[in-house]
Structures are given as structure tokens and as C-alpha cells.
Design a protein around this motif. Structure first.
Motif, PDB file in Angstrom:
ATOM      1  N   THR A 119      87.542  40.171  21.669  1.00 57.42           N
ATOM      2  CA  THR A 119      88.604  39.312  22.312  1.00 57.42           C
ATOM      3  C   THR A 119      88.057  38.160  22.721  1.00 57.42           C
ATOM      4  O   THR A 119      86.736  37.922  22.586  1.00 57.42           O
ATOM      5  N   MET A 125      87.981  29.994  24.697  1.00 55.36           N
ATOM      6  CA  MET A 125      89.414  29.811  24.577  1.00 55.36           C
ATOM      7  C   MET A 125      89.517  28.180  24.418  1.00 55.36           C
ATOM      8  O   MET A 125      90.655  27.726  23.994  1.00 55.36           O
ATOM      9  N   LEU A 149      94.550  39.993  22.362  1.00 57.38           N
ATOM     10  CA  LEU A 149      94.782  38.912  23.592  1.00 57.38           C
ATOM     11  C   LEU A 149      95.606  39.554  24.574  1.00 57.38           C
ATOM     12  O   LEU A 149      96.496  40.524  24.447  1.00 57.38           O
ATOM     13  N   GLN A 153      96.198  34.948  27.867  1.00 55.86           N
ATOM     14  CA  GLN A 153      95.580  34.163  26.682  1.00 55.86           C
ATOM     15  C   GLN A 153      96.750  33.835  25.625  1.00 55.86           C
ATOM     16  O   GLN A 153      96.586  32.550  24.910  1.00 55.86           O
ATOM     17  N   TYR A 165     100.158  33.822  14.967  1.00 56.91           N
ATOM     18  CA  TYR A 165      98.787  34.483  15.476  1.00 56.91           C
ATOM     19  C   TYR A 165      98.682  35.912  14.551  1.00 56.91           C
ATOM     20  O   TYR A 165      99.558  36.578  14.406  1.00 56.91           O
ATOM     21  N   THR A 191      98.531  43.667  22.074  1.00 54.07           N
ATOM     22  CA  THR A 191      98.202  42.280  21.401  1.00 54.07           C
ATOM     23  C   THR A 191      99.503  41.674  20.912  1.00 54.07           C
ATOM     24  O   THR A 191     100.028  40.373  21.191  1.00 54.07           O
TER      25      THR A 191
END
Ligand code: SAM
Ligand code: DTB
Ligand code: SF4
Length: 332
Positions: A119, A125, A149, A153, A165, A191
Motif C-alpha cells: 500500500t 502519495m 488503497l 487515498q 486504477y 480497494t
């Protein structure tokens, strides 16, 4: 279509039914269809939703390579496997943008950045958001794959302008535990729902050739097709067998069995981009062509995937030329 191009048969898009209630047995029945029938069904759907001569191309870059704490049995980037991939630090933003410019000049429409993390950490980030902003400014679509995530995030990445993503479920829920023990299937789904809720397009698929049986293959497609919203991109990877990983000597997949998986993804997720993802380096042009006929309409383009080779750009250009296929957005 450019002027002068031949026309092709396309049913009306309204004839395509998007379902989310597939049983594993139904998907298994698709995979077991006589090959000509399976290909016909896949092509009928492909033509109703997409231009069958068009392909989307994404270029991958490993922005943080190796040293990953997870134990994914297929992956050369796990710190637990002795496969020669060395742990590196997160790349500098400027170096990533240099690679993105090259990808754009070569004709890619999407730039996908992968990091070997469980992660992302807070300070990472910030850097990744700067990369996303920079790549977007170049006029490319952005995709990142950074591991798990949380909700905050995901929202942060959305704010930076992230388009896609990538987070794969990899295999069936039943077989998953044989491949990864450090992260659960449910954590992957969590996620994915954080990404979806933040308004980011989902890229989610799996891997064929990890020793799974036919029911597991049907189970992978079923799990993807029954997501509340189908992933916009569905990468179907053929395992790249890397020496030193636990799956280095997994049995080879019969090429036509791989084509069947592409066709099943196309039929069950009619409006998604199905990507013929990793594994093309060891595929003949003819197998790749069958994958395109089965409904694959996206590839990774450029000489590298993350840590392993991908076909030379020139070979891909020659293949697409031979087939009379063209790319989305900027041409090759
Ligand atoms: N660390 C992040 C994660 O796993 O969520 C992102 C990077 S990870 C390398 C992204 C995906 O690449 C994996 O989920 C897997 O599906 C695919 N992949 C990794 N190694 C592969 C291999 N040897 N062959 C085929 N696909 C592979
Ligand atoms: C995906 O489904 N396949 C890509 C991308 N998403 C990140 C990764 C393939 C990796 C193949 C092994 C390697 O090059 O390390
Ligand atoms: Fe780490 Fe991702 Fe590789 Fe798993 S697939 S070992 S999480 S880099």
C-alpha cells in the motif's frame, strides 16, 4: 473509420445485454463451447459495442521496482523470491515524465505506472500525485497500480486527475489462497470499491497459467463479470514464468485455451476494454490475432512490461498493419 476503408458488419449496440448474475457453471459452459461457436458469440458482441479494427494501447512503467513485502507466487518483485530483481527506490517525477513523453511520441494513449508496494505511504502519495498531474498535462490518460488503497487515498488520486486504477483479483476466490497469503481476496475487493466510489475508472483482471483448473478459470471470469459495475478495463494476463518465483515451472497454457478466456471476458463484459496483457512476448502473431478476433481490444505497448520483456514496438506495428487494425487516439 478513415475514408475509403471497407465497411464491416455491426449489430445495433442496444442488442447487447449487460448482466451481473453469471453462475460459474454458465461461464464454464461458455468456455466449453465448440471453438467456432464461442468465437462467433464473442465477435457478435464485440462488433455491437466496439469497432473490431480498433485497439487501445497503454505503456507500462515500473516507478518503484522490487522489494515488495507481499508473497504473490507469480511475481518477480516479491522480496520473498530469489529471482534477481533488485529493490529500487521510487523514481523521480522528472524521470517518469521523460518516459511518458517517449510513450506518447511512440503512440500510446494511456501511461500506466506500477509500484511494488503493499500500500502506498503518505510521502509516496505526494510524489505519485505529482506524476499523475505531469502525465495528464502531456495529454495522456493516466493509470497507476500501487497496491491496497483506503478511501482517502483513492480520493486523493482522483483529485490529482487519475483516470484508471489497476488492481487485479488475479484468480478465482477458491484458488486465490494458493497464490497469495499476505493479502485477502476481500481486501482486494475493498480497494476496488474505494476506487469505484472515488469516481476513478477500474482496471481489474487476472492471470491464466498459475496451475488453476478450468473451474478456477471460469470462477475468475465470473467474479469479474458479477462486479456491481464491470471494470472499464479487464487485463487478461498469461503468466510470465520467471525463474526464482514459485511458479517458474507452472504448466504451459494451450494457446486456444487462453483465447477462450479472452472470448469469455468479451461475452460477459461486453462494454469493457479487454486487454491481451502480459505474456505476448511468448505468443505467436497467430495466437494474438485470435485474441483480437475473440474480442481483445487493448494491449501493453513498448519493450517492457514492469520487469519482464514485451514485444518490440516494431513487431506490434507490423502485426497491426498486417491485420489492417488501427489504434485509438494518436496513431502508431
Ligand atoms: N503491487 C501492486 C499490486 O499487486 O497490487 C501493483 C503491481 S502488480 C505487479 C500488478 C499486477 O501485475 C498483479 O496483480 C498481477 O496480476 C500482474 N503480474 C505480476 N507479475 C506477473 C507475471 N509474472 N505474469 C503475469 N502477470 C503478472
Ligand atoms: C496487469 O494486469 N498486468 C501488468 C499491469 N497490470 C500492471 C503487469 C504485468 C507484469 C508482468 C511481469 C513483470 O513484468 O514484472
Ligand atoms: Fe508486490 Fe504487487 Fe508483486 Fe504482489 S504483485 S508481490 S503486491 S508487486
Amino acid at each position: 473509420m478513415p475514408d475509403g476503408s471497407p465497411s464491416f458488419t455491426r449489430p445495433a449496440p442496444s442488442s447487447v445485454d449487460t448482466r451481473h448474475d453469471w453462475s460459474v457453471a454458465q461461464v464454464q459452459a461458455l468456455l466449453d463451447l465448440p471453438f467456432p461457436e464461442l468465437m462467433f458469440q464473442a465477435q457478435a458482441i464485440h462488433r455491437a459495442t466496439f469497432d473490431p479494427t480498433e485497439i487501445q494501447i497503454s505503456t507500462l512503467l515500473s516507478i518503484k521496482t522490487g522489494g515488495c513485502p507481499e508473497d504473490c507466487a507469480y511475481c518477480p518483485q516479491s522480496a520473498l523470491h530469489e529471482d534477481g530483481v533488485k529493490a529500487e527506490k521510487l523514481m523521480a517525477v522528472e524521470n517518469v515524465l521523460t518516459e511518458a513523453r517517449k510513450a506518447k511520441a511512440a503512440g500510446a494513449s494511456r501511461f500506466c505506472m506500477g509500484a511494488a508496494w503493499r500500500t502506498p505511504k503518505e510521502r509516496d502519495m505526494e510524489t505519485v500525485c505529482a506524476m499523475i498531474e505531469g502525465v495528464k498535462e502531456l495529454g495522456l490518460e493516466t493509470c497507476v497500480t500501487l497496491g491496497m488503497l483506503d478511501d482517502a487515498q483513492a480520493h486523493r488520486l482522483k483529485q490529482a486527475g487519475l483516470d484508471y486504477y489497476n488492481h487485479n483479483i488475479d484468480t478465482s476466490p477458491e484458488y486465490y489462497g494458493q497464490i497469495i497469503t499476505t493479502r485477502t481476496y476481500q481486501e482486494r475487493l475493498d480497494t476496488l470499491s474505494n476506487v469505484r466510489d472515488a469516481g476513478i475508472n477500474v482496471c481489474c483482471g487476472g492471470i491464466v497459467g498459475m496451475g488453476e483448473n478450468e473451474t478456477d478459470r471460469a470462477g475468475l471470469i465470473t467474479a469479474l463479470a458479477n462486479m456491481p459495475t464491470h471494470p472499464e478495463s479487464v487485463p487478461i494476463n498469461l503468466l510470465v514464468r520467471v525463474e526464482g518465483t514459485p511458479l517458474a515451472h507452472a504448466d504451459e497454457v494451450q494457446p486456444l485455451d487462453f483465447v477462450r478466456m479472452i472470448a469469455a471476458a468479451r461475452i460477459t463484459m461486453p462494454k469493457s476494454r479487454v486487454r491481451l496483457a502480459a505474456g505476448r512476448e511468448n505468443m505467436t502473431d497467430e495466437t494474438q490475432t485470435l485474441c483480437f478476433l475473440a474480442g481483445a481490444n487493448s494491449i501493453f505497448y513498448g519493450e517492457r512490461l514492469l520487469t519482464t520483456p514485451n514485444p518490440q514496438a516494431q513487431r506490434d506495428r507490423a502485426l497491426l498493419d498486417t491485420l489492417g487494425m488501427h489504434t485509438t487516439g494518436i496513431g502508431l
